[in-house]
Write a protein that holds these residues in place. Structure first.
Motif, PDB file in Angstrom:
ATOM      1  N   VAL A  82       0.822  -1.217   0.000  1.00 51.21           N
ATOM      2  CA  VAL A  82       0.000   0.000   0.000  1.00 51.21           C
ATOM      3  C   VAL A  82       0.853   1.262   0.000  1.00 51.21           C
ATOM      4  CG1 VAL A  82      -1.995  -1.114   1.063  1.00 51.21           C
ATOM      5  CG2 VAL A  82      -0.251  -0.066   2.519  1.00 51.21           C
ATOM      6  N   GLN A  83       2.142   1.126   0.376  1.00 48.45           N
ATOM      7  CA  GLN A  83       3.045   2.270   0.352  1.00 48.45           C
ATOM      8  C   GLN A  83       4.471   1.761   0.217  1.00 48.45           C
ATOM      9  OE1 GLN A  83       3.297   4.583   3.975  1.00 48.45           O
ATOM     10  NE2 GLN A  83       3.913   6.415   2.874  1.00 48.45           N
ATOM     11  N   ALA A  84       5.277   2.485  -0.529  1.00 44.58           N
ATOM     12  CA  ALA A  84       6.692   2.157  -0.696  1.00 44.58           C
ATOM     13  C   ALA A  84       7.488   3.447  -0.598  1.00 44.58           C
ATOM     14  CB  ALA A  84       6.927   1.475  -2.040  1.00 44.58           C
ATOM     15  N   VAL A  85       8.496   3.449   0.278  1.00 44.93           N
ATOM     16  CA  VAL A  85       9.276   4.655   0.529  1.00 44.93           C
ATOM     17  C   VAL A  85      10.755   4.329   0.358  1.00 44.93           C
ATOM     18  CG1 VAL A  85       9.829   6.462   2.204  1.00 44.93           C
ATOM     19  CG2 VAL A  85       7.541   5.437   2.187  1.00 44.93           C
ATOM     20  N   TYR A  86      11.419   5.070  -0.535  1.00 44.37           N
ATOM     21  CA  TYR A  86      12.853   4.871  -0.747  1.00 44.37           C
ATOM     22  C   TYR A  86      13.609   5.181   0.537  1.00 44.37           C
ATOM     23  CZ  TYR A  86      17.587   5.527  -2.431  1.00 44.37           C
ATOM     24  OH  TYR A  86      18.941   5.434  -2.592  1.00 44.37           O
ATOM     25  N   GLN A  87      14.580   4.336   0.879  1.00 41.91           N
ATOM     26  CA  GLN A  87      15.392   4.538   2.073  1.00 41.91           C
ATOM     27  C   GLN A  87      16.797   5.025   1.696  1.00 41.91           C
ATOM     28  OE1 GLN A  87      13.866   3.770   5.515  1.00 41.91           O
ATOM     29  NE2 GLN A  87      12.459   4.381   3.895  1.00 41.91           N
ATOM     30  N   ALA A  88      17.616   4.135   1.175  1.00 44.23           N
ATOM     31  CA  ALA A  88      18.983   4.462   0.752  1.00 44.23           C
ATOM     32  C   ALA A  88      19.500   3.308  -0.082  1.00 44.23           C
ATOM     33  CB  ALA A  88      19.881   4.677   1.972  1.00 44.23           C
ATOM     34  N   GLY A  89      20.478   3.572  -0.928  1.00 48.88           N
ATOM     35  CA  GLY A  89      21.063   2.501  -1.734  1.00 48.88           C
ATOM     36  C   GLY A  89      19.999   1.785  -2.539  1.00 48.88           C
ATOM     37  N   VAL A  90      19.824   0.489  -2.269  1.00 48.63           N
ATOM     38  CA  VAL A  90      18.781  -0.303  -2.936  1.00 48.63           C
ATOM     39  C   VAL A  90      17.796  -0.843  -1.901  1.00 48.63           C
ATOM     40  CG1 VAL A  90      20.101  -0.877  -5.000  1.00 48.63           C
ATOM     41  CG2 VAL A  90      20.300  -2.344  -2.988  1.00 48.63           C
ATOM     42  N   GLU A  91      17.432   0.010  -0.955  1.00 51.85           N
ATOM     43  CA  GLU A  91      16.482  -0.367   0.094  1.00 51.85           C
ATOM     44  C   GLU A  91      15.206   0.460  -0.027  1.00 51.85           C
ATOM     45  OE1 GLU A  91      18.487   0.095   3.829  1.00 51.85           O
ATOM     46  OE2 GLU A  91      19.523  -1.815   3.599  1.00 51.85           O
ATOM     47  N   ILE A  92      14.087  -0.235   0.117  1.00 54.03           N
ATOM     48  CA  ILE A  92      12.774   0.392   0.063  1.00 54.03           C
ATOM     49  C   ILE A  92      11.968  -0.110   1.254  1.00 54.03           C
ATOM     50  CG2 ILE A  92      10.628   0.648  -1.254  1.00 54.03           C
ATOM     51  CD1 ILE A  92      12.275   0.039  -3.790  1.00 54.03           C
ATOM     52  N   LYS A  93      11.352   0.815   1.971  1.00 55.10           N
ATOM     53  CA  LYS A  93      10.463   0.439   3.075  1.00 55.10           C
ATOM     54  C   LYS A  93       9.092   0.161   2.494  1.00 55.10           C
ATOM     55  CE  LYS A  93       8.978   1.782   7.695  1.00 55.10           C
ATOM     56  NZ  LYS A  93       9.066   2.843   8.732  1.00 55.10           N
ATOM     57  N   LEU A  94       8.602  -1.043   2.721  1.00 56.51           N
ATOM     58  CA  LEU A  94       7.321  -1.481   2.172  1.00 56.51           C
ATOM     59  C   LEU A  94       6.276  -1.580   3.277  1.00 56.51           C
ATOM     60  CD1 LEU A  94       8.756  -4.333  -0.052  1.00 56.51           C
ATOM     61  CD2 LEU A  94       8.070  -2.049  -0.801  1.00 56.51           C
ATOM     62  N   HIS A  95       5.109  -1.044   3.031  1.00 55.10           N
ATOM     63  CA  HIS A  95       3.972  -1.149   3.946  1.00 55.10           C
ATOM     64  C   HIS A  95       2.921  -2.015   3.250  1.00 55.10           C
ATOM     65  CE1 HIS A  95       5.254   2.125   6.703  1.00 55.10           C
ATOM     66  NE2 HIS A  95       5.910   2.509   5.620  1.00 55.10           N
ATOM     67  N   PHE A  96       2.432  -3.016   3.972  1.00 54.73           N
ATOM     68  CA  PHE A  96       1.491  -3.980   3.398  1.00 54.73           C
ATOM     69  C   PHE A  96       0.070  -3.759   3.907  1.00 54.73           C
ATOM     70  CE2 PHE A  96       5.694  -5.895   3.274  1.00 54.73           C
ATOM     71  CZ  PHE A  96       5.759  -6.369   1.980  1.00 54.73           C
ATOM     72  N   SER A  97      -0.873  -4.327   3.195  1.00 57.04           N
ATOM     73  CA  SER A  97      -2.293  -4.136   3.483  1.00 57.04           C
ATOM     74  C   SER A  97      -2.734  -4.706   4.823  1.00 57.04           C
ATOM     75  CB  SER A  97      -3.145  -4.727   2.352  1.00 57.04           C
ATOM     76  OG  SER A  97      -2.818  -6.090   2.136  1.00 57.04           O
ATOM     77  N   ASP A  98      -1.940  -5.582   5.426  1.00 58.09           N
ATOM     78  CA  ASP A  98      -2.312  -6.116   6.744  1.00 58.09           C
ATOM     79  C   ASP A  98      -1.731  -5.283   7.888  1.00 58.09           C
ATOM     80  OD1 ASP A  98       0.380  -6.759   6.659  1.00 58.09           O
ATOM     81  OD2 ASP A  98       0.103  -8.848   7.284  1.00 58.09           O
ATOM     82  N   GLY A  99      -1.105  -4.151   7.553  1.00 56.77           N
ATOM     83  CA  GLY A  99      -0.536  -3.268   8.567  1.00 56.77           C
ATOM     84  C   GLY A  99       0.929  -3.539   8.869  1.00 56.77           C
ATOM     85  N   SER A 100       1.490  -4.584   8.311  1.00 58.92           N
ATOM     86  CA  SER A 100       2.897  -4.893   8.545  1.00 58.92           C
ATOM     87  C   SER A 100       3.781  -4.068   7.610  1.00 58.92           C
ATOM     88  CB  SER A 100       3.158  -6.386   8.354  1.00 58.92           C
ATOM     89  OG  SER A 100       2.870  -6.770   7.034  1.00 58.92           O
ATOM     90  N   PHE A 101       5.071  -4.016   7.946  1.00 56.10           N
ATOM     91  CA  PHE A 101       6.021  -3.269   7.122  1.00 56.10           C
ATOM     92  C   PHE A 101       7.419  -3.825   7.338  1.00 56.10           C
ATOM     93  CE2 PHE A 101       5.928  -1.173  11.204  1.00 56.10           C
ATOM     94  CZ  PHE A 101       7.259  -0.904  11.474  1.00 56.10           C
ATOM     95  N   GLY A 102       8.310  -3.458   6.443  1.00 55.54           N
ATOM     96  CA  GLY A 102       9.703  -3.860   6.561  1.00 55.54           C
ATOM     97  C   GLY A 102      10.536  -3.185   5.491  1.00 55.54           C
ATOM     98  N   VAL A 103      11.839  -3.121   5.732  1.00 55.90           N
ATOM     99  CA  VAL A 103      12.759  -2.527   4.762  1.00 55.90           C
ATOM    100  C   VAL A 103      13.373  -3.649   3.940  1.00 55.90           C
ATOM    101  CG1 VAL A 103      14.853  -1.181   4.425  1.00 55.90           C
ATOM    102  CG2 VAL A 103      13.225  -0.529   6.223  1.00 55.90           C
ATOM    103  N   MET A 104      13.093  -3.620   2.654  1.00 60.68           N
ATOM    104  CA  MET A 104      13.590  -4.645   1.730  1.00 60.68           C
ATOM    105  C   MET A 104      14.877  -4.171   1.091  1.00 60.68           C
ATOM    106  SD  MET A 104      12.644  -7.584   0.556  1.00 60.68           S
ATOM    107  CE  MET A 104      13.852  -8.531  -0.310  1.00 60.68           C
TER     108      MET A 104
END
Length: 87
Positions: A5-27
């Motif tokens: 539901v949301q993706a936010v650039y972090q640094a390098g090749v990392e993106i913080k992902l927010h999922f529809s179940d409320g969970s998130f993580g930096v990929m």
């Protein structure tokens, strides 16, 4: 079905992902991009990497590369990087 539901650039090749179940993580995409396929080579350019967008709940780039929410969710979960909402 889980969606991004949301993706936010972090640094390098990392993106913080927010999922529809409320969970998130930096990929960290470095392992996936190391395969140097015709689609992933374009993401070596930092400006192009940052041109990601969400389409139908998947993470996509203008060259046609896309990662399903389910596959990214699973990778984050297996690596212990998925933060789930408190029950």
């Amino acid at each position: 079905m889980i969606k991004i539901v949301q993706a936010v650039y972090q640094a390098g090749v990392e993106i913080k992902l927010h999922f529809s179940d409320g969970s998130f993580g930096v990929m960290d995409f470095s392992e996936m991009l190391s395969h140097k396929t015709s689609l992933t080579r374009a993401l070596d350019d930092a400006a192009f990497f940052q041109r990601f967008f969400i389409e139908l709940g998947a993470l996509c780039w203008p060259n046609g590369l896309e990662f399903s929410a389910g596959s990214l969710y699973k990778r984050l979960e297996e690596s212990g990087k998925l933060v789930k909402p408190a029950a």
